[in-house]
Design a protein around this motif. Structure first.
Motif, PDB file in Angstrom:
ATOM      1  N   LEU A  70       5.739  17.450  42.595  1.00 21.28           N
ATOM      2  CA  LEU A  70       4.446  17.985  43.023  1.00 21.28           C
ATOM      3  C   LEU A  70       3.396  16.876  43.114  1.00 21.28           C
ATOM      4  O   LEU A  70       2.598  16.849  44.051  1.00 21.28           O
ATOM      5  CB  LEU A  70       3.983  19.091  42.073  1.00 21.28           C
ATOM      6  CG  LEU A  70       4.705  20.421  42.237  1.00 21.28           C
ATOM      7  CD1 LEU A  70       4.448  21.328  41.045  1.00 21.28           C
ATOM      8  CD2 LEU A  70       4.288  21.108  43.525  1.00 21.28           C
ATOM      9  N   ILE A  71       3.416  15.962  42.161  1.00 22.62           N
ATOM     10  CA  ILE A  71       2.476  14.842  42.190  1.00 22.62           C
ATOM     11  C   ILE A  71       2.754  13.955  43.401  1.00 22.62           C
ATOM     12  O   ILE A  71       1.833  13.571  44.127  1.00 22.62           O
ATOM     13  CB  ILE A  71       2.550  14.035  40.877  1.00 22.62           C
ATOM     14  CG1 ILE A  71       1.966  14.852  39.734  1.00 22.62           C
ATOM     15  CG2 ILE A  71       1.818  12.697  41.012  1.00 22.62           C
ATOM     16  CD1 ILE A  71       2.236  14.274  38.351  1.00 22.62           C
ATOM     17  N   ASN A  72       4.026  13.631  43.627  1.00 19.14           N
ATOM     18  CA  ASN A  72       4.390  12.755  44.750  1.00 19.14           C
ATOM     19  C   ASN A  72       4.051  13.348  46.110  1.00 19.14           C
ATOM     20  O   ASN A  72       3.842  12.621  47.071  1.00 19.14           O
ATOM     21  CB  ASN A  72       5.885  12.401  44.700  1.00 19.14           C
ATOM     22  CG  ASN A  72       6.216  11.467  43.559  1.00 19.14           C
ATOM     23  OD1 ASN A  72       5.338  10.824  42.991  1.00 19.14           O
ATOM     24  ND2 ASN A  72       7.479  11.402  43.209  1.00 19.14           N
ATOM     25  N   SER A  73       4.015  14.676  46.201  1.00 16.27           N
ATOM     26  CA  SER A  73       3.720  15.320  47.482  1.00 16.27           C
ATOM     27  C   SER A  73       2.296  15.863  47.540  1.00 16.27           C
ATOM     28  O   SER A  73       1.982  16.690  48.390  1.00 16.27           O
ATOM     29  CB  SER A  73       4.721  16.446  47.745  1.00 16.27           C
ATOM     30  OG  SER A  73       4.499  17.494  46.824  1.00 16.27           O
ATOM     31  N   ASN A  74       1.445  15.406  46.621  1.00 17.56           N
ATOM     32  CA  ASN A  74       0.045  15.859  46.559  1.00 17.56           C
ATOM     33  C   ASN A  74      -0.074  17.376  46.458  1.00 17.56           C
ATOM     34  O   ASN A  74      -0.959  17.977  47.033  1.00 17.56           O
ATOM     35  CB  ASN A  74      -0.747  15.339  47.764  1.00 17.56           C
ATOM     36  CG  ASN A  74      -0.840  13.836  47.755  1.00 17.56           C
ATOM     37  OD1 ASN A  74      -1.077  13.226  46.710  1.00 17.56           O
ATOM     38  ND2 ASN A  74      -0.637  13.228  48.903  1.00 17.56           N
ATOM     39  N   GLY A  75       0.873  18.000  45.765  1.00 21.56           N
ATOM     40  CA  GLY A  75       0.814  19.435  45.528  1.00 21.56           C
ATOM     41  C   GLY A  75       1.336  20.296  46.646  1.00 21.56           C
ATOM     42  O   GLY A  75       1.274  21.528  46.558  1.00 21.56           O
ATOM     43  N   ASP A  76       1.855  19.710  47.708  1.00 16.27           N
ATOM     44  CA  ASP A  76       2.389  20.478  48.831  1.00 16.27           C
ATOM     45  C   ASP A  76       3.687  21.153  48.393  1.00 16.27           C
ATOM     46  O   ASP A  76       4.692  20.492  48.142  1.00 16.27           O
ATOM     47  CB  ASP A  76       2.640  19.539  50.015  1.00 16.27           C
ATOM     48  CG  ASP A  76       3.102  20.289  51.251  1.00 16.27           C
ATOM     49  OD1 ASP A  76       4.173  20.941  51.192  1.00 16.27           O
ATOM     50  OD2 ASP A  76       2.424  20.196  52.285  1.00 16.27           O
ATOM     51  N   LEU A  77       3.666  22.479  48.302  1.00 17.01           N
ATOM     52  CA  LEU A  77       4.830  23.219  47.811  1.00 17.01           C
ATOM     53  C   LEU A  77       6.056  23.028  48.681  1.00 17.01           C
ATOM     54  O   LEU A  77       7.157  22.807  48.179  1.00 17.01           O
ATOM     55  CB  LEU A  77       4.507  24.714  47.683  1.00 17.01           C
ATOM     56  CG  LEU A  77       3.703  25.114  46.458  1.00 17.01           C
ATOM     57  CD1 LEU A  77       3.268  26.571  46.563  1.00 17.01           C
ATOM     58  CD2 LEU A  77       4.506  24.898  45.190  1.00 17.01           C
ATOM     59  N   ARG A  78       5.897  23.113  49.989  1.00 16.97           N
ATOM     60  CA  ARG A  78       7.055  22.988  50.879  1.00 16.97           C
ATOM     61  C   ARG A  78       7.701  21.621  50.741  1.00 16.97           C
ATOM     62  O   ARG A  78       8.907  21.511  50.547  1.00 16.97           O
ATOM     63  CB  ARG A  78       6.647  23.257  52.329  1.00 16.97           C
ATOM     64  CG  ARG A  78       7.842  23.244  53.267  1.00 16.97           C
ATOM     65  CD  ARG A  78       7.436  23.555  54.708  1.00 16.97           C
ATOM     66  NE  ARG A  78       8.616  23.610  55.552  1.00 16.97           N
ATOM     67  CZ  ARG A  78       9.262  22.530  56.001  1.00 16.97           C
ATOM     68  NH1 ARG A  78       8.829  21.324  55.678  1.00 16.97           N
ATOM     69  NH2 ARG A  78      10.326  22.660  56.755  1.00 16.97           N
ATOM     70  N   ILE A  82      -0.151  21.876  41.936  1.00 20.10           N
ATOM     71  CA  ILE A  82       0.095  22.531  43.217  1.00 20.10           C
ATOM     72  C   ILE A  82      -1.193  22.589  44.034  1.00 20.10           C
ATOM     73  O   ILE A  82      -2.240  22.997  43.534  1.00 20.10           O
ATOM     74  CB  ILE A  82       0.639  23.965  43.001  1.00 20.10           C
ATOM     75  CG1 ILE A  82       1.968  23.921  42.256  1.00 20.10           C
ATOM     76  CG2 ILE A  82       0.776  24.705  44.328  1.00 20.10           C
ATOM     77  CD1 ILE A  82       2.468  25.284  41.812  1.00 20.10           C
ATOM     78  N   SER A  83      -1.093  22.197  45.278  1.00 20.14           N
ATOM     79  CA  SER A  83      -2.221  22.330  46.195  1.00 20.14           C
ATOM     80  C   SER A  83      -2.356  23.800  46.562  1.00 20.14           C
ATOM     81  O   SER A  83      -1.407  24.420  47.041  1.00 20.14           O
ATOM     82  CB  SER A  83      -1.972  21.495  47.452  1.00 20.14           C
ATOM     83  OG  SER A  83      -2.940  21.796  48.428  1.00 20.14           O
ATOM     84  N   THR A  84      -3.530  24.356  46.354  1.00 15.71           N
ATOM     85  CA  THR A  84      -3.734  25.784  46.629  1.00 15.71           C
ATOM     86  C   THR A  84      -4.422  26.016  47.973  1.00 15.71           C
ATOM     87  O   THR A  84      -4.858  27.125  48.259  1.00 15.71           O
ATOM     88  CB  THR A  84      -4.561  26.438  45.501  1.00 15.71           C
ATOM     89  OG1 THR A  84      -5.795  25.726  45.359  1.00 15.71           O
ATOM     90  CG2 THR A  84      -3.796  26.437  44.199  1.00 15.71           C
TER      91      THR A  84
END
Length: 146
Positions: A32-40, A92-94
């Motif tokens: 989640l950190i590596n993808s800036n919270g992007d769930l997909r 997670i990016s909301t």
């Protein structure tokens, strides 16, 4: 001496499952950190990472049994999913997600992740299983309508 520590195989299994859950929390946080919270994006990376880890023979048999165990102990597993969510929800990016739905979406994504990995392990067709996983992930993330 086994029964001094555990009431039975089921209790031992739960103990082993608990020992892996903290490792899973760290893996999910990292993605989640590596993808800036992007769930997909996180769940695509989680699929690859966990499939590699689980494919190693010492984990493969254990996780096959975990997936079988899921049906028997659904309530306890769902509680572990809620604990995992509580540990990682801050990463997670909301953006474009209703906060009330975030826990549900995360649990659906985890369910899809583990059962698609189970299919990849069961069939041995990792590329085909990943294609199915990505299609299901897109339906969850983008909806059923075009």
């Amino acid at each position: 001496s086994f029964y001094m520590y555990f009431e039975g195989k089921e209790e031992l299994f739960e103990y082993i499952l608990d020992s892996y859950s903290s490792n899973l929390i760290e893996i999910v946080k990292k993605e989640l950190i590596n993808s800036n919270g992007d769930l997909r994006e996180s769940f695509i990376n989680l699929y690859d990472e966990l499939l590699i880890r689980i494919s190693k023979i010492k984990y493969k048999i254990f996780f096959r049994n975990v997936f079988l165990f899921l049906n028997l102990k659904r309530e306890k597993i769902e509680n572990k999913g809620k604990i995992l969510f509580e540990e990682v929800k801050f990463y997670i990016s909301t953006y474009n997600i209703k906060n009330a739905d975030l826990n549900f979406v995360f649990l659906v994504l985890m369910h899809n992740l583990f059962f698609c990995i189970a299919d990849a392990l069961r069939t041995g067709k990792k590329e085909e299983a990943k294609d199915v996983y990505l299609k299901k992930l897109d339906m969850i993330c983008y909806g059923f309508y075009k």
